[in-house]
Design an enzyme around this catalytic site. Structure first.
Site, short mmCIF file in Angstrom:
data_model
loop_
_atom_site.label_atom_id
_atom_site.label_comp_id
_atom_site.label_asym_id
_atom_site.label_seq_id
_atom_site.Cartn_x
_atom_site.Cartn_y
_atom_site.Cartn_z
N ASP A 66 0.73 -1.10 0.11
CA ASP A 66 0.00 0.10 0.04
C ASP A 66 0.85 1.20 0.07
OD1 ASP A 66 -1.59 2.17 0.68
OD2 ASP A 66 -3.04 0.81 2.23
N TYR A 160 -9.94 14.64 -5.43
CA TYR A 160 -9.04 14.25 -6.34
C TYR A 160 -8.42 15.65 -6.90
CZ TYR A 160 -7.34 12.32 -10.57
OH TYR A 160 -6.45 11.92 -11.67
#
Length: 255
Positions: A66, A160
């Site tokens: 990750d 985002y």
């Protein structure tokens, strides 16, 4: 006409390498004779991606991690560098889009935090982990996948947009420090919509497959990444290359 030698790196680590832009970059580098290391969350998907690169030829190394987990990223990059005999380039492609379509009132703090952890913190951690290896290779490079969303804001993409805006400044900050201290160039490619699994999940197949939609392939972006990481771009540092058909400067895409 004589083929031009781009002077591409020969040992490359790619985060987000299991699919999309990251895998396209790995495929291009490997076709040019480089050994590549793929980093992603899923060992199963990484193994499947590695198989698409074919057998034989330059080495392909996979490391499940990750990108928001500092210890895991460091271990993954150390493993890749160890098996490739060093690193000449890092491509940071891992990213998520988050709670697409959500208004400010609807975005959750957990969702916002996750996007920043993957898209911003994950970039920093990958760079930090690769740095000890890149400093051992003269002329090494770091190329980060940003987005035109770092320059224009689209409703329903709050986290985002924020994360990709941060990348523009992160690239500048990293570029001047790392070049001055180690000769490492840092640049970014900021594409508009790319035909990737993430884009299809967020926008839907109908929009992506519309012939009028200004769409590029992951391979288009990979060629921009390849140039920025090449010896032919030795004077390019701290730059974000927009790959957007020129539409970022317009108020809207054509109907």
């Amino acid at each position: 006409m004589t083929d031009i030698d781009l002077q591409l790196p020969t040992r490359v680590a790619v985060t987000g390498g299991a699919s999309g832009i990251g895998l396209a970059c790995a495929r291009l580098y490997r076709s040019a004779g480089a050994g590549v290391g793929l980093i992603g969350r899923s060992a199963t998907r990484l193994d499947a991606a590695a198989r698409t690169l074919g057998e034989g030829g330059p080495a392909v190394v996979t490391a499940a991690a990750d990108v928001a987990d500092e210890a895991a990223v460091r271990a993954g990059i150390d493993r890749i560098a160890g098996e490739l005999g060093g690193l000449d380039a890092l491509v940071v492609s891992a990213g998520i889009d988050g709670e697409m379509g959500a208004s400010v009132a609807e975005v959750t703090s957990a969702g916002f935090r996750e996007v920043l952890e993957v898209n911003v913190l994950g970039v920093f951690l990958a760079v930090k982990a690769a740095l000890p290896h890149l400093t051992q290779s003269p002329g090494s490079t770091i190329t980060i996948i940003g987005s035109d969303s770092g320059f224009v804001s689209v409703p329903g993409m709050l986290a985002y947009n924020a994360s990709k805006g941060a990348i523009v400044q992160l690239v500048r900050a990293l570029a001047f420090e790392l070049y001055d201290e180690h000769g490492i160039r840092v640049n970014s490619v900021a594409p508009s919509v790319v035909d990737t699994p993430m884009a299809r999940r967020g926008l839907g197949d109908d929009a992506i497959d519309d012939p009028a939609f200004p769409l590029q392939s992951a391979e288009d972006v990979a060629w921009s990444v390849a140039y920025l990481s090449s010896g032919r771009a030795r004077a390019v540092n701290g730059t974000t290359l927009l790959s957007d058909f020129g539409y970022t400067g317009r108020s809207s895409f054509p109907a």
